[in-house]
Design an enzyme around this catalytic site. Structure first.
Site, PDB file in Angstrom:
ATOM      1  N   LYS A  51       0.829  -1.209   0.000  1.00 56.69           N
ATOM      2  CA  LYS A  51       0.000   0.000   0.000  1.00 56.69           C
ATOM      3  C   LYS A  51       0.860   1.254   0.000  1.00 56.69           C
ATOM      4  O   LYS A  51       0.629   2.172  -0.778  1.00 56.69           O
ATOM      5  CB  LYS A  51      -0.924   0.031   1.233  1.00 56.69           C
TER       6      LYS A  51
ATOM      7  N   ARG B 156     -10.009   1.041   8.467  1.00 57.01           N
ATOM      8  CA  ARG B 156      -9.555  -0.319   8.718  1.00 57.01           C
ATOM      9  C   ARG B 156     -10.639  -1.147   9.406  1.00 57.01           C
ATOM     10  O   ARG B 156     -10.418  -2.309   9.709  1.00 57.01           O
ATOM     11  CB  ARG B 156      -8.310  -0.255   9.603  1.00 57.01           C
TER      12      ARG B 156
ATOM     13  N   ARG C 248      11.490  -6.481   5.029  1.00 58.08           N
ATOM     14  CA  ARG C 248      11.177  -5.051   4.892  1.00 58.08           C
ATOM     15  C   ARG C 248      12.047  -4.222   5.834  1.00 58.08           C
ATOM     16  O   ARG C 248      12.164  -4.534   7.017  1.00 58.08           O
ATOM     17  CB  ARG C 248       9.695  -4.855   5.220  1.00 58.08           C
TER      18      ARG C 248
ATOM     19  N   ARG D 179      10.918  -2.432  11.328  1.00 56.30           N
ATOM     20  CA  ARG D 179       9.992  -1.714  12.200  1.00 56.30           C
ATOM     21  C   ARG D 179       9.827  -2.473  13.503  1.00 56.30           C
ATOM     22  O   ARG D 179       9.834  -3.696  13.503  1.00 56.30           O
ATOM     23  CB  ARG D 179       8.626  -1.617  11.501  1.00 56.30           C
TER      24      ARG D 179
ATOM     25  N   ARG E 263      -1.175  -8.813  13.774  1.00 61.22           N
ATOM     26  CA  ARG E 263      -1.766  -7.809  12.888  1.00 61.22           C
ATOM     27  C   ARG E 263      -2.454  -8.440  11.684  1.00 61.22           C
ATOM     28  O   ARG E 263      -3.491  -7.979  11.244  1.00 61.22           O
ATOM     29  CB  ARG E 263      -0.708  -6.791  12.428  1.00 61.22           C
TER      30      ARG E 263
HETATM   31  P1  ADP Z   1       0.394  -2.336   9.324  1.00 57.33           P
HETATM   32  O1  ADP Z   1      -0.582  -2.236   8.201  1.00 57.33           O
HETATM   33  O2  ADP Z   1       1.607  -3.140   8.979  1.00 57.33           O
HETATM   34  O3  ADP Z   1      -0.231  -2.743  10.612  1.00 57.33           O
HETATM   35  P2  ADP Z   1       0.511   0.566   9.511  1.00 57.33           P
HETATM   36  O4  ADP Z   1       1.717   1.385   9.328  1.00 57.33           O
HETATM   37  O5  ADP Z   1      -0.602   0.737   8.537  1.00 57.33           O
HETATM   38  O6  ADP Z   1       1.043  -0.922   9.536  1.00 57.33           O
HETATM   39  O7  ADP Z   1      -0.107   0.771  10.972  1.00 57.33           O
HETATM   40  C1  ADP Z   1       0.702   0.637  12.116  1.00 57.33           C
HETATM   41  C2  ADP Z   1      -0.177   0.617  13.374  1.00 57.33           C
HETATM   42  O8  ADP Z   1      -0.899   1.851  13.477  1.00 57.33           O
HETATM   43  C3  ADP Z   1      -1.245  -0.466  13.411  1.00 57.33           C
HETATM   44  O9  ADP Z   1      -0.755  -1.704  13.899  1.00 57.33           O
HETATM   45  C4  ADP Z   1      -2.268   0.157  14.372  1.00 57.33           C
HETATM   46  O10 ADP Z   1      -1.839   0.055  15.714  1.00 57.33           O
HETATM   47  C5  ADP Z   1      -2.214   1.628  14.004  1.00 57.33           C
HETATM   48  N1  ADP Z   1      -3.195   2.014  12.964  1.00 57.33           N
HETATM   49  C6  ADP Z   1      -2.909   2.500  11.725  1.00 57.33           C
HETATM   50  N2  ADP Z   1      -4.025   2.768  11.038  1.00 57.33           N
HETATM   51  C7  ADP Z   1      -5.061   2.436  11.851  1.00 57.33           C
HETATM   52  C8  ADP Z   1      -6.496   2.460  11.710  1.00 57.33           C
HETATM   53  N3  ADP Z   1      -7.085   2.898  10.594  1.00 57.33           N
HETATM   54  N4  ADP Z   1      -7.235   2.030  12.759  1.00 57.33           N
HETATM   55  C9  ADP Z   1      -6.673   1.609  13.886  1.00 57.33           C
HETATM   56  N5  ADP Z   1      -5.335   1.545  14.087  1.00 57.33           N
HETATM   57  C10 ADP Z   1      -4.541   1.953  13.077  1.00 57.33           C
END
Ligand code: ADP
Length: 221
Positions: free
Chosen positions: A17, A93, A129, A160, A171
């Site tokens: 993404k 999400r 990654r 990360r 996740r």
């Molecule tokens: P990933 O998709 O690998 O989990 P992201 O960088 O998209 O990584 O998100 C990192 C963290 O940020 C998630 O594990 C969550 O804790 C939080 N987060 C991000 N976007 C959202 C969302 N839309 N709703 C709830 N938590 C979120």
């Protein structure tokens, strides 16, 4: 292009993404909003938002819906996203987030592009990654034992903190349960484009452009 497009990009962790949104943002001239990047920056800078979300990120849990939606709404207003269009990456999400931000009819968005990549492929990608903690630059190393690679700005891109195998598993499970149902939610509203996300990033980008063009969201060129 009549209005700048409003695009949601869906896909499990490691589906690409962030990579594809960065390309699309440059190509379309539309702002890219990654909630994950927004939260990681806030945590790093110790802002009030960072303090609120840090625990959820560490545990690999979702930040509560009302909190995320409030933060995104504030950001959208400050950046004028209503007029400039947007690329949302990692948001919404959950169905609750989608309904709160886009409306129950989904009218707040023109299309949701779902990057389709199987679980075994993303697990392998995430192990390789490396992400720059300063600017979010991301790369995939050939050898997973390589801990750090320099990003173009000279910082070290590293794994990360939430990319440990255990947090990734959590996740991914959360994705299937909470975010998976968004595919059908967008499809029922005639808004879903599924794109094969396996392969070279250039090829995936072309597939996405093809889907946007088919929906009349690109100029004819
Ligand atoms: P990933 O998709 O690998 O989990 P992201 O960088 O998209 O990584 O998100 C990192 C963290 O940020 C998630 O594990 C969550 O804790 C939080 N987060 C991000 N976007 C959202 C969302 N839309 N709703 C709830 N938590 C979120």
């Amino acid at each position: 292009m009549p209005n700048p497009p409003r695009i949601v990009v869906l896909g499990r962790q490691g589906a690409g993404k962030g990579t594809q949104c960065a390309r699309l943002a440059a190509y379309l001239g539309v702002p890219h909003l990654s909630t994950g990047d927004l939260f990681r920056t806030a945590v790093r800078d110790g802002t009030p938002v960072g303090v609120q979300v840090a625990g959820y990120l560490e545990r690999g849990e979702l930040v509560p819906d009302e909190l995320v939606v409030g933060i995104v709404q504030e950001h959208a207003a400050a950046e004028g996203l209503d007029d400039r269009g947007y690329l949302l990456d990692g948001f919404p999400r959950t169905i609750a987030q989608a309904e709160l931000f886009l409306g129950s009819d989904g009218k707040g968005v023109d299309v949701a592009v779902e990057l389709d990549v199987p679980v075994d492929v993303v697990v392998e990608r995430i192990a390789r990654r490396r992400v720059c903690p300063v600017d979010g630059w991301t790369t995939i190393v050939d050898d997973p034992s390589v801990a750090a690679v320099p990003c173009p700005d000279g910082h070290d891109a590293v794994q990360r903190e939430d990319d440990t195998p255990e947090a990734v598993r959590r996740r991914l499970a959360l994705y299937e349960r909470e975010t998976g149902p968004l595919g059908p939610w967008f499809a029922q509203r005639g808004l879903l484009e599924r794109v094969d996300g396996v392969g070279d990033p250039d090829e995936v980008f072309d597939r996405i452009l093809g889907a946007l063009r088919a929906r009349g969201l690109l100029s004819a060129a």
